[in-house]
Every structure is written in C-alpha cells, then in structure tokens.
Design a protein around this motif. Structure first.
Motif, PDB file in Angstrom:
ATOM      1  N   GLN A 145     -24.610  31.702  52.974  1.00  0.00           N
ATOM      2  CA  GLN A 145     -23.787  32.293  54.029  1.00  0.00           C
ATOM      3  C   GLN A 145     -24.715  33.011  54.994  1.00  0.00           C
ATOM      4  O   GLN A 145     -25.925  33.086  54.753  1.00  0.00           O
ATOM      5  N   ASN A 146     -24.172  33.526  56.093  1.00  0.00           N
ATOM      6  CA  ASN A 146     -24.991  34.323  57.003  1.00  0.00           C
ATOM      7  C   ASN A 146     -25.562  35.505  56.229  1.00  0.00           C
ATOM      8  O   ASN A 146     -24.842  36.180  55.506  1.00  0.00           O
ATOM      9  N   GLY A 147     -26.865  35.726  56.382  1.00  0.00           N
ATOM     10  CA  GLY A 147     -27.528  36.813  55.677  1.00  0.00           C
ATOM     11  C   GLY A 147     -28.136  36.393  54.346  1.00  0.00           C
ATOM     12  O   GLY A 147     -28.770  37.194  53.674  1.00  0.00           O
TER      13      GLY A 147
ATOM     14  N   LEU B 212     -29.340  22.674  59.723  1.00  0.00           N
ATOM     15  CA  LEU B 212     -29.770  22.938  58.351  1.00  0.00           C
ATOM     16  C   LEU B 212     -28.862  23.969  57.682  1.00  0.00           C
ATOM     17  O   LEU B 212     -28.427  23.786  56.548  1.00  0.00           O
ATOM     18  N   ALA B 213     -28.559  25.039  58.399  1.00  0.00           N
ATOM     19  CA  ALA B 213     -27.677  26.080  57.845  1.00  0.00           C
ATOM     20  C   ALA B 213     -26.277  25.530  57.605  1.00  0.00           C
ATOM     21  O   ALA B 213     -25.670  25.790  56.558  1.00  0.00           O
ATOM     22  N   LYS B 214     -25.779  24.749  58.557  1.00  0.00           N
ATOM     23  CA  LYS B 214     -24.439  24.173  58.403  1.00  0.00           C
ATOM     24  C   LYS B 214     -24.372  23.232  57.202  1.00  0.00           C
ATOM     25  O   LYS B 214     -23.359  23.174  56.510  1.00  0.00           O
TER      26      LYS B 214
ATOM     27  N   MET C  94     -22.868  26.522  49.707  1.00  0.00           N
ATOM     28  CA  MET C  94     -23.419  25.951  48.476  1.00  0.00           C
ATOM     29  C   MET C  94     -23.990  27.028  47.562  1.00  0.00           C
ATOM     30  O   MET C  94     -24.260  28.140  47.988  1.00  0.00           O
ATOM     31  N   LYS C  95     -24.182  26.649  46.300  1.00  0.00           N
ATOM     32  CA  LYS C  95     -24.720  27.550  45.280  1.00  0.00           C
ATOM     33  C   LYS C  95     -25.981  26.930  44.681  1.00  0.00           C
ATOM     34  O   LYS C  95     -26.234  25.738  44.869  1.00  0.00           O
ATOM     35  N   PRO C  96     -26.773  27.727  43.947  1.00  0.00           N
ATOM     36  CA  PRO C  96     -27.989  27.178  43.328  1.00  0.00           C
ATOM     37  C   PRO C  96     -27.678  25.945  42.481  1.00  0.00           C
ATOM     38  O   PRO C  96     -26.667  25.882  41.790  1.00  0.00           O
ATOM     39  N   GLY C  97     -28.575  24.957  42.581  1.00  0.00           N
ATOM     40  CA  GLY C  97     -28.416  23.718  41.841  1.00  0.00           C
ATOM     41  C   GLY C  97     -27.802  22.601  42.662  1.00  0.00           C
ATOM     42  O   GLY C  97     -27.913  21.429  42.306  1.00  0.00           O
ATOM     43  N   GLN C  98     -27.166  22.940  43.770  1.00  0.00           N
ATOM     44  CA  GLN C  98     -26.549  21.916  44.599  1.00  0.00           C
ATOM     45  C   GLN C  98     -27.583  21.319  45.555  1.00  0.00           C
ATOM     46  O   GLN C  98     -28.576  21.957  45.894  1.00  0.00           O
ATOM     47  N   THR C  99     -27.315  20.085  45.990  1.00  0.00           N
ATOM     48  CA  THR C  99     -28.226  19.395  46.893  1.00  0.00           C
ATOM     49  C   THR C  99     -27.534  19.119  48.230  1.00  0.00           C
ATOM     50  O   THR C  99     -26.310  19.050  48.301  1.00  0.00           O
ATOM     51  N   PHE C 100     -28.351  18.953  49.246  1.00  0.00           N
ATOM     52  CA  PHE C 100     -27.841  18.623  50.581  1.00  0.00           C
ATOM     53  C   PHE C 100     -28.901  17.799  51.302  1.00  0.00           C
ATOM     54  O   PHE C 100     -30.051  17.742  50.873  1.00  0.00           O
ATOM     55  N   SER C 101     -28.497  17.150  52.391  1.00  0.00           N
ATOM     56  CA  SER C 101     -29.420  16.319  53.175  1.00  0.00           C
ATOM     57  C   SER C 101     -29.290  16.647  54.655  1.00  0.00           C
ATOM     58  O   SER C 101     -28.185  16.828  55.157  1.00  0.00           O
ATOM     59  N   VAL C 102     -30.434  16.677  55.316  1.00  0.00           N
ATOM     60  CA  VAL C 102     -30.496  16.819  56.762  1.00  0.00           C
ATOM     61  C   VAL C 102     -31.581  15.866  57.239  1.00  0.00           C
ATOM     62  O   VAL C 102     -32.713  15.917  56.741  1.00  0.00           O
ATOM     63  N   ASN C 103     -31.233  14.975  58.162  1.00  0.00           N
ATOM     64  CA  ASN C 103     -32.179  13.984  58.697  1.00  0.00           C
ATOM     65  C   ASN C 103     -32.866  13.191  57.583  1.00  0.00           C
ATOM     66  O   ASN C 103     -34.092  13.053  57.568  1.00  0.00           O
ATOM     67  N   SER C 104     -32.101  12.722  56.640  1.00  0.00           N
ATOM     68  CA  SER C 104     -32.588  11.919  55.507  1.00  0.00           C
ATOM     69  C   SER C 104     -33.556  12.665  54.594  1.00  0.00           C
ATOM     70  O   SER C 104     -34.272  12.049  53.816  1.00  0.00           O
ATOM     71  N   THR C 105     -33.607  13.987  54.703  1.00  0.00           N
ATOM     72  CA  THR C 105     -34.426  14.794  53.807  1.00  0.00           C
ATOM     73  C   THR C 105     -33.494  15.504  52.836  1.00  0.00           C
ATOM     74  O   THR C 105     -32.636  16.284  53.250  1.00  0.00           O
ATOM     75  N   HIS C 106     -33.669  15.210  51.557  1.00  0.00           N
ATOM     76  CA  HIS C 106     -32.829  15.802  50.519  1.00  0.00           C
ATOM     77  C   HIS C 106     -33.494  17.075  49.998  1.00  0.00           C
ATOM     78  O   HIS C 106     -34.705  17.093  49.779  1.00  0.00           O
TER      79      HIS C 106
END
Length: 146
Positions: free
Chosen positions: A83-85, A120-122, A127-139
């Motif tokens: 989240q913010n902060g 990247l922030a969006k 999310m919480k620790p352990g979760q994954t996300f992708s931005v510009n094909s970078t996981h």
C-alpha cells in the motif's frame, strides 16, 4: 529495516527540491525584471520566454508540493500488505511506495522510491509476502513488507 529513517530521507529530498525550485523561480523572476530595454519585439519575445520558464518551474513546484502533502500522510508503521507507505523487498530489489524521488541509499541498501501511480506499484498493490506479480514480462516475488 528502519522505515522511519527511509521516510525521513524521502521527505528531506522533497524539501530540497521545493527549496531549489523556489530559488530558481525567484532568480528567473529577478532576471525577468532586469530585461528592461527599448528593443521592441525582441524585448517582448525575451520576456515571454522568461515568463514561460517561470510557468514551467511553477508547475514543477506545484507537483513537488503535492508530493510533499502526500508524504505528510504516510506513516512509518509496519504494513502487512503493499500500500502507499509500504517498503517492499522483492527478489529484484527494494521499493518504497511514497513519492518518486529516485533511488536512495540507506544503510548500504539501494531503495527505489516510486509513486503509488507507477505501473510497478499498481501491479503489486494489495499483495502480501509470497505473492508474485509481473511488469513488462519481469516476474517478481514479494519477500518482505515493512
């Protein structure tokens, strides 16, 4: 990770930007007042260019002041989700969602400050620790959140 010191560092960087822009605006206004001449059109063109520069600096200052007001609302309390902060450690680096002032180095850690509006922030918001996300094909994997 001492989030309070990271927050203070970002606030200091923003304050320095505000002071720098205010100084530049004052100098530009002073040079605008010094351009008195009887050169007609050239004089008016030069004055208009200086006025445009003042307007540009004022827009930048307004954006930094907006960031500063957002920073005042942030707390150094630990976060349980992105989240913010939040100060986030992923497998690719450290990110602080606050105001975008670039990279800061704290206690030999390189922390990239990003706005909550950044892609990247969006991508990792909520999310919480352990979760994954992708931005510009970078996981990336979220490892820790402070």
């Amino acid at each position: 990770m001492n989030k309070a010191e990271v927050l203070a560092t970002v606030r200091t960087k923003i304050l320095e930007k505000v002071q720098n822009l205010e100084h530049l605006i004052a100098e530009t206004r002073a040079s605008n007042n010094d351009t008195k001449s009887s050169m007609g059109d050239k004089y008016e063109t030069g004055r208009e260019m200086l006025q445009q520069e003042i307007n540009n600096l004022q827009r930048q200052l307004n954006e930094i002041l907006h960031q500063q007001s957002l920073m005042q609302k942030l707390s150094s309390e630990p976060c349980t989700k992105v989240q913010n902060g939040a100060l986030i450690k992923t497998d690719k680096g450290l990110f602080y969602i606050s105001a975008s002032v670039g990279e800061i180095v704290w206690d030999s850690n390189h922390i990239m400050t990003i706005s909550g509006e950044a892609p990247l922030a969006k991508a990792m918001m909520g999310m919480k620790p352990g979760q994954t996300f992708s931005v510009n094909s970078t996981h990336q994997i979220i490892k820790e959140i402070w």
